[in-house]
Design an enzyme around this catalytic site. Structure first.
Site, short mmCIF file in Angstrom:
data_model
loop_
_atom_site.label_atom_id
_atom_site.label_comp_id
_atom_site.label_asym_id
_atom_site.label_seq_id
_atom_site.Cartn_x
_atom_site.Cartn_y
_atom_site.Cartn_z
N TYR A 95 0.85 -1.20 0.00
CA TYR A 95 0.00 0.00 0.00
C TYR A 95 0.88 1.24 0.00
O TYR A 95 1.87 1.32 0.73
CB TYR A 95 -0.89 0.03 1.26
CG TYR A 95 -1.62 1.35 1.42
CD1 TYR A 95 -2.88 1.54 0.86
CD2 TYR A 95 -1.01 2.43 2.08
CE1 TYR A 95 -3.53 2.76 0.97
CE2 TYR A 95 -1.66 3.66 2.19
CZ TYR A 95 -2.92 3.82 1.63
OH TYR A 95 -3.55 5.03 1.72
N GLU A 183 -3.57 7.44 -3.91
CA GLU A 183 -3.33 6.10 -3.37
C GLU A 183 -3.02 5.11 -4.48
O GLU A 183 -3.67 5.15 -5.53
CB GLU A 183 -4.60 5.59 -2.67
CG GLU A 183 -4.58 5.69 -1.17
CD GLU A 183 -5.87 5.14 -0.56
OE1 GLU A 183 -5.94 5.08 0.67
OE2 GLU A 183 -6.80 4.77 -1.29
#
Ligand code: GDP
Ligand code: MN
Length: 361
Positions: A95, A183
């Protein structure tokens, strides 16, 4: 404003962040030469779990899945487009995200080896697995800083340069685009050791619109539709203003000169030509005698407002208009109006009075 995955990936490409090969479509496809992943373009998280990510090996299978997605709602959002991408052989998922930490008043970069799942979940169950780094916005964010951040992460040293390169470029996307959130979940490490952005989220700051061309993004036109506040009333003079207070004052002014408002329509802050056109068209759906437009331009630009007015007015020669407009780009706006024969006033009393005179004469 939220960008779709495919829009964010287009931007990533410009910054040379590696993304899977792919294309966007809203119809069936002709051919396929490798296995693909078909991804619903909706602005909701957790598409995979909600059935918005499908795989196909052949063209027939792909078309079946495309049709399936295009008929679907994902968490209440209708799928209008799908992204067809080469299927990546995934070894690991990380992530990577950047947002603004309001308490610290700095951008914060977040990295976790627990990729492919919702970061909020990781924050709850394994908070120690999220590395955070606050960027000093007053000094340049350099590639070595990205590499240093990752030294604290539990990843093999040979992956550090590749992931750091993505982090460095992603920070530039965030900064240049006036990001609120960017993101990549997951950053994928492939079986053959490459790192790439398999997913993309990019939310940009609406207040920075004047630095960018946001009209190129899908959400822009959709947002517009809901951008004004409209209340129908029983009079016959349309009243349009920017800001609720100003619009209410405009209604009072119309009343003062003997008119009866047909509506309250607040176009809000930062309205552009499109918003003004849609607002006018909304008012003109009804049989109004005149329209009073009162704009105090700050973020809004008078020339944009004027262009919108002229566009609509051309189609409604019998409706009387009066415009009071002042503020940003007033000169340009005034020029556009006068060239098109629309009365223009600096005071709202003057504009309301003139409108009622025109209607009563
Ligand atoms: P999200 O559910 O909206 O976050 O959609 P993602 O694009 O992140 O996809 C969800 C999950 O599908 C990823 O975490 C991967 O596990 C899987 N996935 C997506 N693309 C690929 C791919 O190209 N290859 C493989 N093997 N899995 C993929
Ligand atoms: Mn994802």
């Amino acid at each position: 404003m939220k960008l779709h995955e495919y829009e964010a990936k287009e931007i990533f490409k410009k910054y040379k962040i590696p993304v899977p090969e792919g294309f966007i479509t809203s119809t069936e496809i002709e051919k396929l030469n490798k296995p693909v992943v078909i991804k619903a373009q909706v602005l909701v998280g957790g598409r995979g779990k909600a059935g918005g990510i499908l795989f196909a090996d052949t063209v027939d299978e792909a078309n079946e899945k495309i049709k399936e997605l295009l008929n679907k709602d994902i968490k209440g959002e209708k799928v209008e487009k799908v992204l067809v991408e080469e299927k990546i052989p995934i070894e690991k998922e990380y992530y990577l995200g950047i947002t603004i930490d309001r308490a610290e008043r700095k951008p914060v970069i977040m990295f976790s080896t627990e990729g492919g799942v919702e970061i909020e979940e990781v924050a709850k169950t394994n908070p120690e697995k999220i590395i955070k780094y606050h960027v000093n916005p007053q000094s340049e964010f350099l590639p070595y800083i990205a590499r240093n951040i990752l030294k604290d992460a539990d990843i093999p040293s040979k992956e550090i340069p590749k992931v750091a390169d993505i982090m460095y470029k992603l920070y530039n996307v965030f900064k240049d685009m006036d990001g609120m959130l960017v993101e990549i979940n997951p950053v994928v490490i492939t079986e053959d050791g490459r790192a790439l952005a398999a997913d993309a989220v990019l939310n940009v700051d609406d207040d920075a619109y004047y630095r960018h061309d946001y009209t190129q993004f899908e959400e822009f036109s959709k947002k517009d539709k809901l951008e004004f506040a409209y209340v129908e009333l029983d009079g016959d003079i349309g009243v349009i203003g920017n800001g609720a207070g100003l619009t209410l004052a405009s209604m009072d002014m119309v009343k003062e000169y003997g008119g009866n408002p047909a509506c309250f329509l607040d176009i809000g802050g930062g309205a552009n030509e499109e918003t003004v056109k849609k607002a006018l068209e909304k008012v003109l759906e009804r049989d109004v005698k005149g329209i009073f437009i009162n704009v105090l331009a700050g973020i809004t630009r008078c020339d944009e407002v004027a262009k919108g007015i002229v566009e609509v007015l051309k189609k409604h020669p019998n409706v009387k208009f009066a415009v009071r407009m002042m503020g940003t780009n007033e000169e340009e706006g005034r020029k556009i109006l006068t060239e098109n024969g629309i009365p223009f006033e600096r005071s709202m009393e003057g504009a309301a009075k003139k409108l009622m005179e025109m209607i009563n004469s």
